[in-house]
Design a protein around this motif. Sequence first.
Motif, mmCIF file in Angstrom:
data_model
loop_
_atom_site.group_PDB
_atom_site.id
_atom_site.type_symbol
_atom_site.label_atom_id
_atom_site.label_comp_id
_atom_site.label_asym_id
_atom_site.label_seq_id
_atom_site.Cartn_x
_atom_site.Cartn_y
_atom_site.Cartn_z
ATOM 1 N N LYS A 134 0.817 -1.216 0.000
ATOM 2 C CA LYS A 134 0.000 0.000 0.000
ATOM 3 C C LYS A 134 0.850 1.266 0.000
ATOM 4 C CE LYS A 134 -4.045 -1.960 2.258
ATOM 5 N NZ LYS A 134 -4.947 -1.856 3.411
ATOM 6 N N CYS A 135 2.172 1.112 -0.035
ATOM 7 C CA CYS A 135 3.113 2.255 -0.046
ATOM 8 C C CYS A 135 2.845 3.212 1.106
ATOM 9 C CB CYS A 135 3.069 2.986 -1.382
ATOM 10 S SG CYS A 135 3.665 2.012 -2.743
ATOM 11 N N GLU A 136 2.827 2.675 2.315
ATOM 12 C CA GLU A 136 2.628 3.545 3.465
ATOM 13 C C GLU A 136 3.466 3.070 4.646
ATOM 14 O OE1 GLU A 136 -1.222 3.561 5.691
ATOM 15 O OE2 GLU A 136 -1.840 2.169 4.117
ATOM 16 N N CYS A 137 3.807 4.037 5.488
ATOM 17 C CA CYS A 137 4.570 3.729 6.691
ATOM 18 C C CYS A 137 4.275 4.771 7.755
ATOM 19 C CB CYS A 137 6.072 3.677 6.402
ATOM 20 S SG CYS A 137 6.788 5.247 5.911
ATOM 21 N N LYS A 138 4.613 4.416 8.990
ATOM 22 C CA LYS A 138 4.460 5.331 10.115
ATOM 23 C C LYS A 138 5.746 5.270 10.921
ATOM 24 C CE LYS A 138 1.450 6.502 13.985
ATOM 25 N NZ LYS A 138 0.243 6.140 14.736
ATOM 26 N N HIS A 185 2.784 9.685 9.464
ATOM 27 C CA HIS A 185 2.187 8.610 8.683
ATOM 28 C C HIS A 185 2.256 9.070 7.229
ATOM 29 C CE1 HIS A 185 -1.578 5.925 7.827
ATOM 30 N NE2 HIS A 185 -0.510 5.523 7.196
ATOM 31 N N LYS A 221 1.834 8.141 3.145
ATOM 32 C CA LYS A 221 1.194 7.241 2.191
ATOM 33 C C LYS A 221 1.373 7.813 0.791
ATOM 34 C CE LYS A 221 -2.952 4.612 1.315
ATOM 35 N NZ LYS A 221 -4.227 4.163 1.813
ATOM 36 N N GLU A 259 0.091 7.542 -3.056
ATOM 37 C CA GLU A 259 -1.025 7.054 -3.861
ATOM 38 C C GLU A 259 -0.796 7.397 -5.325
ATOM 39 O OE1 GLU A 259 -4.420 8.984 -2.142
ATOM 40 O OE2 GLU A 259 -4.448 7.670 -0.398
#
Length: 122
Positions: free
Chosen positions: A42-46, A65, A67, A69
Amino acid sequence: MVASAHPVEGEGGIGSVRQFNFTSAMPFDLMKERLEFIDVDKCECKSTLIEGGGIGTAIETATSHIKVEVAANGGSVVKVESTYKLLLGVEVNDEITKAKDSVTTIFKAAEAYLIANPDAYN
């Protein structure tokens, strides 16, 4: 803006720590962050800021956070949600403005580098 970046601890997974060293164009010399969450698909990180970047001088805690898109034009849109707890007596507006400006500057510099160096990524 970013002079260098390197892992400090871990192999890039949850719990890993990375350090960013900045040029004099930034209001601080370095920033260390710990990866709390990652979803490659999902190409996201925190991540949580653990040193530098205003921690201890203006900010008590900070998380980001991020992301990425896919945009309608085939490019990408980066969404960043940051949460800060400021130290007592620190003006909210000043620190929020500094933080937004810093994050925007870093992403714009990364974007410019990647556009100028398409072989730097796959």
